[in-house]
Design an enzyme around this catalytic site. Structure first.
Site, PDB file in Angstrom:
ATOM      1  N   LYS A  20       0.846  -1.200   0.000  1.00 48.41           N
ATOM      2  CA  LYS A  20       0.000   0.000   0.000  1.00 48.41           C
ATOM      3  C   LYS A  20       0.875   1.241   0.000  1.00 48.41           C
ATOM      4  CE  LYS A  20       0.969   1.383   4.396  1.00 48.41           C
ATOM      5  NZ  LYS A  20       1.636   2.663   4.749  1.00 48.41           N
ATOM      6  N   PRO A 103       9.665  -4.827   0.189  1.00 47.29           N
ATOM      7  CA  PRO A 103      10.845  -4.590   1.045  1.00 47.29           C
ATOM      8  C   PRO A 103      10.463  -4.390   2.511  1.00 47.29           C
ATOM      9  CG  PRO A 103      10.907  -3.189  -0.908  1.00 47.29           C
ATOM     10  CD  PRO A 103       9.551  -3.826  -0.882  1.00 47.29           C
ATOM     11  N   GLY A 107       7.545   1.114   4.718  1.00 48.66           N
ATOM     12  CA  GLY A 107       6.338   1.929   4.767  1.00 48.66           C
ATOM     13  C   GLY A 107       5.273   1.471   3.793  1.00 48.66           C
ATOM     14  N   LEU A 108       5.468   0.272   3.216  1.00 48.08           N
ATOM     15  CA  LEU A 108       4.547  -0.248   2.204  1.00 48.08           C
ATOM     16  C   LEU A 108       3.581  -1.289   2.775  1.00 48.08           C
ATOM     17  CD1 LEU A 108       7.108  -0.607  -0.731  1.00 48.08           C
ATOM     18  CD2 LEU A 108       5.393   1.192  -0.436  1.00 48.08           C
ATOM     19  N   GLY A 109       3.655  -1.504   4.089  1.00 47.65           N
ATOM     20  CA  GLY A 109       2.660  -2.362   4.745  1.00 47.65           C
ATOM     21  C   GLY A 109       2.912  -3.850   4.670  1.00 47.65           C
ATOM     22  N   GLY A 110       4.148  -4.270   4.439  1.00 48.00           N
ATOM     23  CA  GLY A 110       4.434  -5.695   4.280  1.00 48.00           C
ATOM     24  C   GLY A 110       3.920  -6.579   5.401  1.00 48.00           C
ATOM     25  N   SER A 112       1.698  -5.971   7.693  1.00 48.95           N
ATOM     26  CA  SER A 112       0.246  -5.841   7.855  1.00 48.95           C
ATOM     27  C   SER A 112      -0.508  -6.614   6.781  1.00 48.95           C
ATOM     28  CB  SER A 112      -0.162  -4.363   7.815  1.00 48.95           C
ATOM     29  OG  SER A 112       0.424  -3.653   8.878  1.00 48.95           O
ATOM     30  N   ASP A 145      -2.678  -1.077  10.290  1.00 48.03           N
ATOM     31  CA  ASP A 145      -3.098  -1.117   8.887  1.00 48.03           C
ATOM     32  C   ASP A 145      -3.778  -2.422   8.490  1.00 48.03           C
ATOM     33  OD1 ASP A 145      -1.962   1.372   8.636  1.00 48.03           O
ATOM     34  OD2 ASP A 145      -0.102   0.651   7.703  1.00 48.03           O
TER      35      ASP A 145
END
Length: 303
Positions: A20, A103, A107-110, A112, A145
C-alpha cells in the site's frame, strides 16, 4: 475483498498480499487510551505483492523467503494465525510460507498485508464468511493497517489508523514509482518519537475525501499529504534525498513518503514515466519499482 471461501479449497491456498501507499497520513498530537497517536489515513493498494502459501499441518509454522532475521513467533502472520485460533476456538495448525517481495521497513505495509492475507486464508479454510466482524477484530489486534488490507479499495481509516470508515472507487491502473534509497529503514517508533518533539500541523483532509467521493483524480493527487514525513526524513537523510530527487522527475503528479518510510513514491501520468523513474533510481544504486494502483486486497486462489 476477494475470497473463494464458498468452494472447497485444495491442499493449499495461494494468496497475494498487496503493498500500500498512503495518499494521506495525518498524525494528531493526542493519543488514545492504548497510548497510540490518533491517526487519519487514506490508503490504496498496489500490484506489488507478497505471495503466501498456506496449508494444513500438524502445528503452526511460518517461514519466509528470504529468511527473516527475527523469531517466527514475532512474525505478523504467525500472530494473526494464533489470534484467529483464539477468536474461533480452534487450533490454527497451518504451515505458512511467505515469498517476500515487499521490502522490509519500507512503509509499504508488508507485515500488515501478510497478516491480513493469513486471516483471510484461514477464514477460507474454516468456511468463515469474509464479512464476519470477528475478522476485523482479529485484524485490529495485530496492527494499525491490517483491517484496511482485508478490504483493499482506497479507504479512509481513523482511530489509530485501524478503523475503516469509508471505501472509495478504486484508482485501478494509476502508475506509481516506488524508490527506496540505500541504508537502514525507518523505525516507526522512532519516527513517532521524533514527531512528538515538534509536531507539524495536520494537512487538510476533507478536500481529499471529497475528491475521492467524486473520483476527481486531479484533486485527489493535489491533496496527497503526510505530516509524519518530516520526522522520518530527519531520521533518514538518504530518504530525504530520494524524496527531493523523485519530486524533480518528469510527469510526476504527486510525491511523498510511504507511511513512516523508508520508501518514497511518485504518482505518475504514464506507466512509461514510472518505469523510467524506477530505472533511473536503480542506476543510482537505489531500489526502484514501477507499480500500479490495484483494486482489491488479498486475493485467495485454491492450490
Amino acid at each position: 475483498m476477494s475470497t473463494s471461501a464458498h468452494r472447497e479449497p485444495g491442499r493449499f491456498l495461494l494468496i497475494s498480499a498487496p503493498a500500500k501507499i498512503n495518499l494521506y497520513l495525518g498524525v494528531h498530537n493526542e493519543k488514545d487510551e492504548r497510548g497510540y497517536h490518533r491517526v487519519d489515513s487514506v490508503m490504496t493498494t498496489l500490484d506489488l505483492a507478497d505471495v503466501i502459501a498456506i496449508g494444513p499441518a500438524d502445528e503452526l509454522s511460518v517461514h519466509t523467503v528470504p529468511p527473516s532475521d527475527f523469531p517466527m513467533d514475532q512474525n505478523s502472520a504467525y500472530r494473526a494465525a494464533r489470534a484467529m485460533g483464539e477468536a474461533f476456538g480452534r487450533d490454527a495448525n497451518f504451515a505458512i510460507l511467505i515469498d517476500k517481495r515487499i521490502p522490509q521497513q519500507a512503509g509499504l505495509g508488508g507485515p500488515s498485508t501478510d497478516a491480513a492475507a493469513t486471516i483471510l486464508g484461514i477464514a477460507t479454510y474454516w468456511g468463515v464468511d469474509a464479512r464476519d466482524p470477528r475478522l476485523d477484530e482479529v485484524a485490529r489486534s495485530i496492527g494499525a493497517d491490517v483491517p484496511f488490507f482485508l478490504y483493499g479499495p482506497p479507504a479512509f481509516c481513523d482511530g489509530a489508523g485501524d478503523r475503516v470508515r469509508e471505501l472509495f472507487r478504486p484508482l485501478t491502473g494509476t502508475p506509481v514509482a516506488l524508490v527506496r534509497a540505500d541504508g537502514p529503514g525507518v523505525s516507526t517508533v522512532e519516527a513517532y518519537r521524533r514527531f512528538d518533539e515538534n509536531p507539524p500541523a495536520l494537512p487538510p483532509l476533507e478536500p481529499l475525501l471529497d475528491a475521492l467521493r467524486l473520483h476527481d483524480e486531479t484533486q485527489i493527487f493535489a491533496h496527497v499529504a503526510n505530516n509524519l514525513a518530516p520526522a522520518s526524513c530527519e531520521l533518514n537523510p538518504q530518504m530525504a534525498e530520494a524524496l527531493a530527487w523523485i519530486r524533480e522527475q518528469p510527469e510526476v503528479r504527486a510525491a511523498n513518503v510511504a507511511g513512516s518510510g523508508s520508501t518514497v513514491f511518485a504518482v505518475c501520468t504514464t506507466q512509461m514515466a514510472a518505469e523510467a523513474i524506477a530505472l533511473a533510481a536503480q542506476e543510482r544504486g537505489w531500489w526502484g519499482y514501477a507499480a500500479r494502483m490495484e483494486k482489491s486486497g488479498p486475493f485467495v486462489a485454491a492450490g
